[in-house]
Enzyme design. Structure first.
Site, PDB file in Angstrom:
ATOM      1  N   LYS A   1       0.838  -1.197   0.000  1.00 56.48           N
ATOM      2  CA  LYS A   1       0.000   0.000   0.000  1.00 56.48           C
ATOM      3  C   LYS A   1       0.874   1.248   0.000  1.00 56.48           C
ATOM      4  O   LYS A   1       2.072   1.192   0.258  1.00 56.48           O
ATOM      5  CB  LYS A   1      -0.907   0.003   1.227  1.00 56.48           C
ATOM      6  CG  LYS A   1      -0.160   0.061   2.562  1.00 56.48           C
ATOM      7  CD  LYS A   1      -1.108   0.009   3.742  1.00 56.48           C
ATOM      8  CE  LYS A   1      -0.336   0.066   5.065  1.00 56.48           C
ATOM      9  NZ  LYS A   1      -1.228   0.002   6.234  1.00 56.48           N
TER      10      LYS A   1
ATOM     11  N   TYR B   1      19.618  30.288   7.558  1.00 56.81           N
ATOM     12  CA  TYR B   1      18.533  31.139   8.022  1.00 56.81           C
ATOM     13  C   TYR B   1      18.583  31.333   9.545  1.00 56.81           C
ATOM     14  O   TYR B   1      18.851  30.395  10.305  1.00 56.81           O
ATOM     15  CB  TYR B   1      17.179  30.529   7.647  1.00 56.81           C
ATOM     16  CG  TYR B   1      16.836  30.690   6.192  1.00 56.81           C
ATOM     17  CD1 TYR B   1      16.656  31.955   5.637  1.00 56.81           C
ATOM     18  CD2 TYR B   1      16.684  29.573   5.374  1.00 56.81           C
ATOM     19  CE1 TYR B   1      16.332  32.098   4.298  1.00 56.81           C
ATOM     20  CE2 TYR B   1      16.354  29.708   4.038  1.00 56.81           C
ATOM     21  CZ  TYR B   1      16.183  30.983   3.506  1.00 56.81           C
ATOM     22  OH  TYR B   1      15.867  31.122   2.179  1.00 56.81           O
TER      23      TYR B   1
END
Length: 477
Positions: free
Chosen positions: A130, A377
């Site tokens: 799945k 950052y």
């Protein structure tokens, strides 16, 4: 830690790419594709060639004589050339649908190694594929397993089963999510979501066994098949033995039998349940209680349907308690090389499993970082000393999560992540790693010498290994 007696990731070998051209720095059989075959099908053909010589078996008879099988499997069955010894180099690389520098390489030989490892339990298997085979590629995985005689598959939605059928995959396909609960004309649902009738018709048309887990689905399936005069429809029944998600309770089984007596066209072929904590040894008592409840439900159903098969065991159950797995075990995580007992006292049970997914991205730049200089950052990282920094072309847009403490493998050595993970870039401390240059590969999974395993990444990210492969596997969609 590299699993014992398990094939390692291949180094310096070519692999198939989505455009059918040779990739990597090697030559040989991967430089072309077969007429009418997708690249992953070509890889399956090559894989079967190499494994045939090792096992001494001829191609499976079940792969010939039909018009619906996929071209690669048909070619496998017809191939008469001498087989070469098996090699872990058989793989396919998935080119992403979005433009990114990351790549996922799926090692099909390791997948089949794990299949053999799990088959040693003596239990018949229904591999769980799945969610795009946990990110490994639904069709490539199914075709590889099918080439080795696997004839039962568990998918998620019915649509995945349809995809298997259209690719020529035969055998029993069970849709574990059951049938959509939506009705036609539901004003709150997007039109792209399937309705119950659409899922049911897909199951009937493509011979997919739906998992029936509630009264509504049972009654609606009975009504739909009765209205269309369908004489015999295989279904799977879900029993909730302790997961408390989907399924009838064990005490509901007499009522289930009563409903089925009024719908003789529905044929329950399989009783399914799911273990909640089989991978946690300290919760063995709960696992055994679930097993007891499952057997009670099975005894009730078998009074009327003596041939109904049972499926309870997941990967952990198959490794630790194979006798409790039922008639069909459903391995998922272990099939892709994950050890469900990693970090527990039963860790040794999964040490023979080999990782199937390899994820990597190129180094974009290497430069010195002076002591006291910030990087990235928010200036979240400040160099404590003179360092050498590298920038890898992978970030959170590619599924690499923004969590501290992660590492990558560069030239066979571990490189800690430094600074904040950006959208498509991640910075690494490569101080002490010799000869790092732009174009070298930074491995998120796999790598040389000390390959990074999914269990490690899961620990760094504060999640479970299943999520790691599902997230990184999206790179190839």
């Amino acid at each position: 830690m590299k699993p014992r007696h398990a094939p390692a990731f291949p180094a310096g070998r070519p692999e198939c790419t989505a455009d059918g051209k040779r990739a990597g720095n090697g030559g040989g059989i991967h430089g072309r594709t077969l007429p009418g075959c997708k690249p992953w099908q070509d890889a399956i053909k090559r894989l079967h060639q190499r494994r045939s010589r090792k096992t001494g078996k001829r191609p499976l008879p079940s792969l010939t004589g039909t018009k619906t099988e996929c071209p690669a499997l048909a070619y496998i069955a017809r191939e008469k050339k001498p087989r070469r010894p098996t090699s872990p180099a058989i793989s396919h690389t998935v080119r992403p649908a979005v433009k990114t520098l990351c790549r996922i390489r799926i090692h099909l030989d390791n997948l089949l190694h794990n299949l053999d490892f799990l088959r040693a339990s003596g239990k018949p298997l229904m591999p769980v594929i799945k969610a795009d085979a946990y990110g490994h590629g639904l069709l490539a995985v199914a075709a590889a397993l099918s080439s080795q005689g696997v004839d039962h598959f568990a998918v998620g939605a019915a649509a995945e089963g349809v995809e298997l059928r259209r690719a020529g995959i035969r055998g029993t396909v069970v849709a574990l999510l059951g049938l959509s609960p939506l009705d036609a004309g539901n004003p709150t649902a997007p039109p792209t979501l399937p309705t119950f009738d659409e899922d049911a018709r897909a199951a009937l048309t493509h011979d997919i066994t739906p998992l029936i887990h509630d009264w509504s689905a049972l009654d609606r399936m009975a009504e739909l098949t009765r209205d269309h005069a369908v004489k015999s429809v295989p279904i799977a029944l879900k029993c909730d033995t302790g997961m408390a998600r989907l399924g009838f309770l064990p005490e509901d089984m007499p009522l289930v039998l009563d409903r089925l007596a009024r719908a003789p066209q529905l044929r329950p072929d399989l009783l399914v349940s799911h273990l909640a904590a089989a991978d946690e040894p300290e919760q063995d008592a709960f696992t055994h209680e679930q097993t007891r409840a499952f057997r009670e439900a099975a005894r009730c159903l078998r009074r009327t349907f003596p041939d109904i098969r049972l499926s309870l065991g997941n990967s952990a159950c198959l490794l630790a308690f194979p006798e409790q797995a039922g008639d069909l075990a459903r391995p998922g995580f272990a099939l892709y090389g994950g050890n469900p007992f990693h970090g527990t006292r039963r860790d040794v049970l999964g040490l023979g499993l080999a990782p199937v997914m390899e994820a990597f991205a190129p180094i974009l730049e290497v430069h010195p970082l002076r002591a006291g200089q910030s990087l990235g950052y928010g200036r979240a990282f400040v160099a404590p000393r003179d360092m050498l920094a590298a920038v890898a072309g992978i970030g959170y847009a590619d599924g690499f999560r923004r969590m501290p403490g992660a590492q990558m493998s560069v030239n066979g050595m571990r490189a800690p992540v430094i600074g904040r993970v950006a959208m498509q870039m991640t910075c690494l401390d490569v101080t002490g790693i010799p000869s790092v240059r732009p174009g070298d590969m930074a491995h998120v999974l796999g790598g040389k010498a000390r390959p990074i395993r999914i269990e490690e990444v899961a620990a760094w990210w504060g999640t479970i290994p299943y999520e790691v492969t599902c997230l990184l596997g999206r790179i190839g969609r």
